[in-house]
Enzyme design. Sequence first.
Site, short mmCIF file in Angstrom:
data_model
loop_
_atom_site.label_atom_id
_atom_site.label_comp_id
_atom_site.label_asym_id
_atom_site.label_seq_id
_atom_site.Cartn_x
_atom_site.Cartn_y
_atom_site.Cartn_z
N ARG A 1 0.81 -1.22 0.00
CA ARG A 1 0.00 0.00 0.00
C ARG A 1 0.84 1.27 0.00
NH1 ARG A 1 -3.28 -2.25 5.08
NH2 ARG A 1 -1.41 -3.56 5.14
N GLY B 1 7.12 -3.99 12.75
CA GLY B 1 8.09 -3.00 12.27
C GLY B 1 7.45 -1.76 11.68
N ASN C 1 0.90 2.05 6.86
CA ASN C 1 0.63 1.15 5.74
C ASN C 1 0.63 1.88 4.41
OD1 ASN C 1 0.13 -1.31 7.32
ND2 ASN C 1 -1.54 -0.09 8.16
#
Length: 458
Positions: A15, A102, A226
């Site tokens: 994304r 992460g 994201n």
Amino acid sequence: MVLATVILAAGQGKRMHSSLAKVLHCLAGKPLLEHVVQTASKLYSSQLPIVVYGHQGDIVQHLLSHLNVVWVKQSQQLGTGHALLQASSSIPTDSHVLVLYGDVPLISYETLKNFISTTPAHSIGIMTANLPDPTGFGRIIRDKHHHIIRIVEEKDANSSEQSINEINSGIYLIPGDYLKKSLPKMTNKNAQQEYYLTDLIAIAAEENIPIHSTQVLHYQEILGVNDQLQLAKVERYYQCRMAEKLMCQGVTLRDPQRFDIRGDVTIGRDVIIDVNVILEGHVKIGNQCSIGPNTLLRNVTLGDKVTIKSNCVIEDADIESECIIGPFARLRPGTRLASHVHIGNFVEIKNSAIHQSSKINHLSYIGDSDIGAQVNIGAGAITCNYDGINKHRTLIGNQAFIGTNTTLIAPVEIGEGAYIAAGSTITRHAPAHQLTIGRAKQRSIENWGGPKKKVKEE
Ligand code: UD1
Ligand code: MG
């Protein structure tokens, strides 16, 4: 029980729409993963944090080779559950395993400490939050007794599940023996055909393993990155927090929304920072300094009462007290200014020491030089430090006066108190206390005729 930390960082981050692996994208100038590793490393543990890496593995490992971690490879990115499974053999059975993602870089040491201490032994801990807008997160499903029974990913959730505001942060504490036993039970029967780590919660609930949730105090800490929009939001949140911290210490920020820190910064008392100032790397600012708008300081030390006017770029430089710099000055690596030095507009300095109270106020380039105290460098004077192959030094004694538009061809030395006439090209030693003129004599030609237009040949 020992604490083992596993950070999942193997995903591509589709994304982000970027050729760079997601965990290498930077927050405050540092890769996302590095933030998480640094926070995890502060937690007391006899074990090094384990990082599961995979997508662009060589690059990730190379760029973060300075981190003290155990690297575990996930060759194919088949989901968060599959990622943790890769680390399974590196996890001690008698440990409590803290799982971090992460791409959740803002989680703080204090929050993790609190999470670890409030999770009862032998239960699974999960950090959750109630978000006004839970879009994109896994939702926490509870039974009528308010016990957590599973987590549903947004892509797999029905509309009533999607309306749940309690979300999964992706931060868990799991007993090592249970983790090793139950990870192989996961399947990939879901919308993304991935092995979801979140399924472990449903497996545990069915097996009556106690699941304990801790609500995060500041939900911004568990925001995930994201996509680019989330990256920008997380960055702004981080920057606001840094700005607040400095303001609480007494720093005046003209606008905390227009201020960026990308490194470690120490700032003294009564410092005023105008808008669009960026502080990068290691920056130390003394007392009563003022930094003008649109200025970048990277690895810079400022003494007390230094004034930096607007639009300056200063890197790897050491500036002592009461200097005045700018506007529009560029100080490059290796610049050392003693106290009371003035550097004015459109002046570039590189790898040079300028001693006390000297002035370089207009349109100069000073490279590879050592300039004494109380020297005046006139407008447009430059050092020619590079012959195309080698760099050479220019030495200027105390109280020398370098006239406007002088060209100093290095290696060259100007004596103490020397006076260089404007427009000179200096190629040899200019003796102390003498006037040196290095230019063609001006002459005028009477009746010189002026330029003539060429007559075209037929
Ligand atoms: C995940 C959680 C979701 C939670 C959210 C919090 C799952 C299935 N979903 O969703 O419930 O609300 O995080 O931020 O866990 N990774 C690997 N290997 C893989 C896939 C991912 O190491 O095969 C790593 C990624 O690099 C990333 C982390 O795991 O750092 C999370 O993956 P991501 O794809 O971002 O999961 P989310 O969709 O955010
Ligand atoms: Mg994520």
